[in-house]
Design a protein around this motif. Sequence first.
Motif, mmCIF file in Angstrom:
data_model
loop_
_atom_site.group_PDB
_atom_site.id
_atom_site.type_symbol
_atom_site.label_atom_id
_atom_site.label_comp_id
_atom_site.label_asym_id
_atom_site.label_seq_id
_atom_site.Cartn_x
_atom_site.Cartn_y
_atom_site.Cartn_z
ATOM 1 N N GLY A 128 1.350 -14.039 -7.524
ATOM 2 C CA GLY A 128 1.992 -12.758 -7.271
ATOM 3 C C GLY A 128 1.908 -12.346 -5.814
ATOM 4 O O GLY A 128 0.835 -12.381 -5.201
ATOM 5 N N HIS A 129 3.065 -11.982 -5.251
ATOM 6 C CA HIS A 129 3.120 -11.580 -3.846
ATOM 7 C C HIS A 129 4.197 -10.525 -3.682
ATOM 8 O O HIS A 129 5.250 -10.575 -4.335
ATOM 9 C CB HIS A 129 3.438 -12.788 -2.963
ATOM 10 N N MET A 130 3.945 -9.553 -2.809
ATOM 11 C CA MET A 130 4.911 -8.494 -2.530
ATOM 12 C C MET A 130 5.181 -8.390 -1.041
ATOM 13 O O MET A 130 4.265 -8.518 -0.230
ATOM 14 C CB MET A 130 4.377 -7.144 -3.021
ATOM 15 N N ALA A 283 2.457 -8.296 2.089
ATOM 16 C CA ALA A 283 2.761 -8.257 3.523
ATOM 17 C C ALA A 283 3.811 -7.174 3.730
ATOM 18 O O ALA A 283 4.703 -7.005 2.894
ATOM 19 C CB ALA A 283 3.282 -9.606 4.005
ATOM 20 N N ASP A 284 3.698 -6.414 4.810
ATOM 21 C CA ASP A 284 4.680 -5.342 4.995
ATOM 22 C C ASP A 284 5.733 -5.730 6.025
ATOM 23 O O ASP A 284 5.727 -6.833 6.571
ATOM 24 C CB ASP A 284 4.002 -4.005 5.293
ATOM 25 N N SER A 285 6.652 -4.806 6.273
ATOM 26 C CA SER A 285 7.846 -5.112 7.064
ATOM 27 C C SER A 285 7.662 -4.869 8.551
ATOM 28 O O SER A 285 8.619 -5.002 9.319
ATOM 29 C CB SER A 285 9.023 -4.262 6.556
ATOM 30 N N ARG A 286 6.468 -4.521 8.974
ATOM 31 C CA ARG A 286 6.243 -4.322 10.405
ATOM 32 C C ARG A 286 6.395 -5.636 11.170
ATOM 33 O O ARG A 286 6.108 -6.706 10.653
ATOM 34 C CB ARG A 286 4.839 -3.760 10.657
ATOM 35 N N PHE A 287 6.804 -5.521 12.420
ATOM 36 C CA PHE A 287 6.803 -6.703 13.282
ATOM 37 C C PHE A 287 5.368 -7.174 13.474
ATOM 38 O O PHE A 287 5.075 -8.365 13.388
ATOM 39 C CB PHE A 287 7.453 -6.365 14.633
ATOM 40 N N VAL A 288 4.463 -6.237 13.762
ATOM 41 C CA VAL A 288 3.033 -6.539 13.802
ATOM 42 C C VAL A 288 2.530 -6.330 12.371
ATOM 43 O O VAL A 288 2.048 -5.270 12.005
ATOM 44 C CB VAL A 288 2.291 -5.643 14.812
ATOM 45 N N VAL A 289 2.666 -7.362 11.575
ATOM 46 C CA VAL A 289 2.571 -7.231 10.117
ATOM 47 C C VAL A 289 1.156 -6.876 9.667
ATOM 48 O O VAL A 289 0.162 -7.297 10.266
ATOM 49 C CB VAL A 289 3.037 -8.549 9.443
ATOM 50 N N ARG A 290 1.080 -6.069 8.615
ATOM 51 C CA ARG A 290 -0.168 -5.825 7.913
ATOM 52 C C ARG A 290 -0.118 -6.632 6.609
ATOM 53 O O ARG A 290 0.894 -6.631 5.918
ATOM 54 C CB ARG A 290 -0.349 -4.344 7.621
ATOM 55 N N TYR A 291 -1.211 -7.289 6.303
ATOM 56 C CA TYR A 291 -1.244 -8.159 5.134
ATOM 57 C C TYR A 291 -2.569 -7.940 4.422
ATOM 58 O O TYR A 291 -3.618 -7.796 5.041
ATOM 59 C CB TYR A 291 -1.075 -9.631 5.545
ATOM 60 N N PHE A 292 -2.495 -7.879 3.096
ATOM 61 C CA PHE A 292 -3.707 -7.589 2.336
ATOM 62 C C PHE A 292 -3.578 -8.150 0.935
ATOM 63 O O PHE A 292 -2.482 -8.490 0.476
ATOM 64 C CB PHE A 292 -4.027 -6.095 2.324
ATOM 65 N N ARG A 293 -4.727 -8.265 0.263
ATOM 66 C CA ARG A 293 -4.739 -8.848 -1.074
ATOM 67 C C ARG A 293 -6.055 -8.548 -1.756
ATOM 68 O O ARG A 293 -7.023 -8.146 -1.115
ATOM 69 C CB ARG A 293 -4.533 -10.359 -1.006
#
Length: 428
Positions: A128-130, A283-293
Amino acid sequence: MAWQSPISPGISWYESSIDDRPEYRPLDGSVNASVAIVGGGFTGLQAAYNLAKAGVDVVLVEAHRFGDGASGRNGGQFGTGQRWWPEEYEEEFGLPLSKQLFDMAERAKQYVLDFSTENAIDIEYMQGHMIVAHKPRFEKYFRANPEIAAERYNYPHLHFMEKDETATRLGSARYHFGVYDKNTGHIHPMKLIIGLAQAAQAAGAKIHEMTPATKITSESGKVRIETARGTITADKALVATDAYTEKLEPVTSSHVMPIGSFIGATPPLDNFPPILPGKESVADSRFVVRYFRKTRDNRLLFGGREIYSSEKPEEIGDHIRKQVVEIYPALADVPFTNAWGGYVGITMPRFPFVRQVAPGITTIGGYSGHGVLLANYCGKLYADMISGKQTELELFRGLKVPSFPGGRTFRAPLLFLALSWYAMLDRM
């Protein structure tokens, strides 16, 4: 006690969560081999494993411990496709090449899962990934993405999430909508690198830690790799040092730029059940992406790519905490058990750099945050190429990857200015 990497700040949760890593003796004396490999991350170790399995005499040297670089310290996310969405590649290259690149990445995904199963490596794969949108103006692109993936790329595993579903799956109302991918997920990368090194050695590869290469030359049909502990003479060589190439190989260094990536890990969030209840990666849509899980034991691992002025672990945690609290205010007083960083190799167009940089010497790197899949697979493809097979490495070899402007002296400050500009746009 967990090992403190000399090249990356902080002790990662990955290191803290495992027993001591197996150690591999440094190179002792000069040796000959058919293939020499510099760099013991996913690319180098996969190449060594597959070459040894094919009966090729291969020697690999790693400057530090296996897993000290990005392969053992990353966010653990697979993703789907290449670094961009497939429709973006389609605009750039046309549908046929875009489809080839997408299918290649899908084979890479399956390769990692199959390799782990075949070698009994518990990589803690969780499905699962968003991808979630931090701005409402992206809605047209997010809504179109699942339909394009299904109709043009034979990938029916995505669906668009309205705001309510996004908030429920995240446990946060911070994002506007998103795309859910049920056919990918995330892993424990340090467990993969440990199992990969063991598999490579068992296959017959000669692998050595704590053996920095100091010089690589190619002359008279031979490649020579000099180290403080001896010289490797080989017919061919692979440079798989990615973000940590520095001055060793100047062509790679001019095309692959290191960028800091930093992660914080919370204790198990048993008292916060609404936060990522499905334990997916995000992962979000920022150019400097934020990623978490969420990890298997219910921790939140939260990362952001910023170049901070300090590399002290406690200050890394301070920077990451601000980003966490924007999304999960309830975690304001929850401490990090670990905060760490490392360096990711990026290229200007954000796809890998694959080149023959001198007779007999190939370099592969610059996965631009998509290396869990691509680095493993590219190592395998390099081994196939050495064995005389036609491989998909040619797809990357044919893509134009310009060097960074400014040379070694000015590329870092120029990149810092560019990232600062994009980070400002992300906040607007």
